[in-house]
Motif scaffolding. Sequence first.
Motif, short mmCIF file in Angstrom:
data_model
loop_
_atom_site.label_atom_id
_atom_site.label_comp_id
_atom_site.label_asym_id
_atom_site.label_seq_id
_atom_site.Cartn_x
_atom_site.Cartn_y
_atom_site.Cartn_z
N THR A 1 -12.62 -13.13 -44.89
CA THR A 1 -13.69 -12.16 -44.64
C THR A 1 -13.80 -11.81 -43.16
OG1 THR A 1 -14.93 -13.09 -46.48
CG2 THR A 1 -16.17 -11.71 -44.95
N ALA B 1 -16.36 -10.12 -40.48
CA ALA B 1 -17.72 -9.65 -40.22
C ALA B 1 -17.62 -8.57 -39.16
CB ALA B 1 -18.59 -10.80 -39.73
N ILE C 1 -17.56 -7.30 -44.33
CA ILE C 1 -19.02 -7.20 -44.40
C ILE C 1 -19.47 -6.54 -43.10
CG2 ILE C 1 -21.19 -8.52 -44.43
CD1 ILE C 1 -19.69 -10.66 -46.06
N MET D 1 -21.09 -10.92 -51.40
CA MET D 1 -22.05 -11.72 -50.64
C MET D 1 -22.21 -13.14 -51.20
SD MET D 1 -22.79 -9.76 -48.20
CE MET D 1 -23.87 -10.93 -47.42
N PHE E 1 -21.55 -16.28 -49.04
CA PHE E 1 -21.58 -15.92 -47.61
C PHE E 1 -23.02 -16.06 -47.12
CE2 PHE E 1 -21.50 -13.34 -43.82
CZ PHE E 1 -20.24 -13.55 -43.31
N SER E 2 -23.33 -17.24 -46.60
CA SER E 2 -24.72 -17.49 -46.22
C SER E 2 -24.93 -17.52 -44.71
CB SER E 2 -25.18 -18.82 -46.82
OG SER E 2 -24.32 -19.86 -46.38
N ASP F 1 -19.43 -18.31 -41.92
CA ASP F 1 -18.54 -18.25 -43.08
C ASP F 1 -17.46 -17.18 -42.93
OD1 ASP F 1 -19.96 -20.26 -44.34
OD2 ASP F 1 -21.39 -18.85 -45.25
N ALA F 2 -17.61 -16.34 -41.92
CA ALA F 2 -16.58 -15.30 -41.69
C ALA F 2 -15.36 -15.93 -41.02
CB ALA F 2 -17.15 -14.20 -40.80
#
Lengths: 284, 204
Positions: free
Chosen positions: A56, A58, A90, A161, A164-165, A169-170
């Motif tokens: 992922t 960000a 994201i 999502m 992904f908290s 996490d990216a």
Amino acid sequence: MSIWEKLSSLDRRYYYVVLILVVALPIIKPWGLPIRVGSTTEDFWKTVEAVPEGGTIALAIDYRSDCIVELNPQVVTLFRQAFARNLKIIMWSNVDEGANVTEPITRAVGNEMGKTYGVDWVNLGYKPGGEVTMKKMVDNFWEGAAYVDMQGTPLQDLPIMQGFSSLRDADLLIDMMAVVPSPAQNYLKMVSIAYGLPMAIGTTAIQAPTEMPFYSSGEYKGMLAGLRGAAEYEFLTRNPGPAMMGMDAQSAAHILVIVLIALGNIGHMMDRKKRAGAPIGGGS
Amino acid sequence: MKKTLPFILTFVSALTITVCVFFDLAPALVEEIDKWFILSGAVVCCIGLVNLTTVHARNIKRRGRDWDLSYVLLFITFAYLVLGIVAGPTHPLYAWIFDSTAVPLGATFYSVLSFYIVSAAYRAFRAKTRDAAILLVSGIIVLLGNAPIGEVIYPGFGTATKWIMDIANTAAMRAVIFGATIGSFITAIRVFLGIDRPYTAAGE
């Protein structure tokens, strides 16, 4: 009246017309000048390539409509490179117009490459609050994003999502920015350095010198600088687009500026020489 | 009261955040203050809207300078605001208005700079002193190094540009960043202690 005096008293609108012609001609008939890829762009590309497949990114979009010419091609090419490797994106904006500016172009790339909104990428919209929001996105990303995306869809309904908290996490943080003070430098101190998250940026040519110290020191893993950076990135990812097309026009405009600077300085020297040779007290 | 209350609020919130974050105390309290900060940003936006409306309504009432444009501004502001609230920022009409007005206008304003640069190139960029000459030559090298044509003319322009950006520019920018950081730290302490009060009307 000498030619230099005539040039210096010339109506500035003549210069404007010359600029329009000089920029328009290479767009109408491209020159096809070769593009050499610089280290900043190559490092940016390598940093995205280093994200594991399915990882992922960000992506903070921190520019307004005034900088779309330089930054939209960077964002589009990033999406192409990421989607080609099945990476997820994201994105959100710390600047009021950012999310709106990129919504149509990112959706177009997503649709073209057969990707699904909410699964492969999401646009969370404008998230005000600056550094406080950045910190919140580390502690509790959903709360930092106010629990909804740009369209008001609850984050719990978006598959991308799930799990992904936190920004931690990216796999990679990228800031495409063209505002002052630099949000990228805030992300660097609030997130990247604090939690060891790799970070890269894209910015305008005018802001690149301000960000360069952080690239030189290795804190930014890569940097796209202006339309030239976007063109190099398009070239590197084999996605020719508007930035590569604009390179010939940029070359022509730069040459025009240099020619005018040279003429202006020659005129200035001639003027000084003439004054130095003139008799004391005038007498012209 | 106008001076004391803002100072007390600034001092208490800054002290709370500093102590709590530094010693990792009362995270819930810090979180609450963070929320207030974000909310206060939204409130400031509303105050801006009220101020804009007041100023232009007064201009219309007094038939002041360009009062007819004040009508246009207020109409656009409130019509777009209502559309955004009712339909949402991704509604096709909302997006169409933004994409066909704000986006091209923003890009156009920025592009206009190039015309001023061209005009200034002949009239203003003069090597009147040795320092100005060094600056001018560096600028020309970077201009050529940043456009593909520069390296077609002479391949060394790319290397020279990289040196200017990586060494000369980075060294200067680091000095600027250090100076600005120390300056902003001192400013923060002055605001914290109430020596500078930018929140009062005259900043006294």
